[in-house]
Design an enzyme around this catalytic site. Structure first.
Site, PDB file in Angstrom:
ATOM      1  N   ARG A  98       0.829  -1.215   0.000  1.00 42.87           N
ATOM      2  CA  ARG A  98       0.000   0.000   0.000  1.00 42.87           C
ATOM      3  C   ARG A  98       0.861   1.262   0.000  1.00 42.87           C
ATOM      4  O   ARG A  98       0.621   2.187   0.752  1.00 42.87           O
ATOM      5  CB  ARG A  98      -0.924  -0.002   1.211  1.00 42.87           C
ATOM      6  CG  ARG A  98      -1.920  -1.131   1.177  1.00 42.87           C
ATOM      7  CD  ARG A  98      -2.893  -1.035   2.304  1.00 42.87           C
ATOM      8  NE  ARG A  98      -3.803  -2.170   2.282  1.00 42.87           N
ATOM      9  CZ  ARG A  98      -4.641  -2.455   3.255  1.00 42.87           C
ATOM     10  NH1 ARG A  98      -4.700  -1.680   4.314  1.00 42.87           N
ATOM     11  NH2 ARG A  98      -5.431  -3.498   3.167  1.00 42.87           N
ATOM     12  N   CYS A  99       1.839   1.270  -0.867  1.00 47.56           N
ATOM     13  CA  CYS A  99       2.811   2.352  -0.948  1.00 47.56           C
ATOM     14  C   CYS A  99       2.718   2.974  -2.336  1.00 47.56           C
ATOM     15  O   CYS A  99       2.373   2.297  -3.304  1.00 47.56           O
ATOM     16  CB  CYS A  99       4.206   1.760  -0.701  1.00 47.56           C
ATOM     17  SG  CYS A  99       5.587   2.892  -0.914  1.00 47.56           S
ATOM     18  N   GLY A 100       3.055   4.243  -2.441  1.00 44.41           N
ATOM     19  CA  GLY A 100       3.100   4.870  -3.750  1.00 44.41           C
ATOM     20  C   GLY A 100       4.103   4.221  -4.680  1.00 44.41           C
ATOM     21  O   GLY A 100       4.006   4.336  -5.904  1.00 44.41           O
TER      22      GLY A 100
END
Length: 167
Positions: A37-39
């Site tokens: 759930r990271c850019g």
């Protein structure tokens, strides 16, 4: 710690069994701390593309999920595996969740974080998707910070320069 020790450190697989990185001692190992759930999560796709392109020349990507950066890897090991395969078609090993910084840092990262990056800075992992290239035999040949995509020409050239099998 010697390179032999890097390969002998126990690592937990997502299924709960324990192994070591020793089975990859003849490979160019690309070790990455990952998060779902990271850019930077789309780097999973770039890592998989590298794995597919250079597998036969001795590249082995391995992922170590970590939830230390803004809680961006909250899932269980099983959920992480499902996400990696369903979303990015990942077929490289993604091990059980670990810590990459702090007093509970996994011993693999005790070794890796002593390696300086291109600017000469060693120490803690800065964020998700920090990358380490480990040459066959265990010497860490490069540390690449998270924001540099594994799809850049510079990164691909670094991988190609260190592959154990030339074509």
């Amino acid at each position: 710690m010697t390179s032999d020790t890097l390969y002998s450190i126990p690592v937990d697989k997502a299924d709960g069994t324990t192994t070591t990185l020793g089975e990859y001692d003849d490979k160019l190992l690309l070790v990455v701390n990952v998060a779902s759930r990271c850019g930077l999560t789309p780097q999973y796709g770039d890592l998989q593309a590298l794995q597919e392109k250079y597998r036969d020349q001795g590249l082995q990507v391995v992922g170590f999920p970590a939830n230390q950066f803004n809680g961006q890897e909250p899932g269980t090991n099983e959920e992480i595996q499902e996400f990696c395969v369903a979303t990015y078609g990942v077929d490289f090993p993604v091990f059980a969740k670990i810590e990459v910084n702090g007093e509970n840092r996994h011993p693999v990262y005790d070794v890796l974080t002593t390696t300086p990056d291109a600017s000469g800075e060693a120490g803690d992992v800065q964020w998700n998707f920090e990358k380490y290239l480990v040459a066959p035999g265990g010497s860490v040949v490069a540390r690449v910070r998270p924001r540099e995509s594994p799809a850049t020409d510079e990164f691909v050239a670094l991988v190609e320069a260190n592959l154990p099998v030339r074509v």
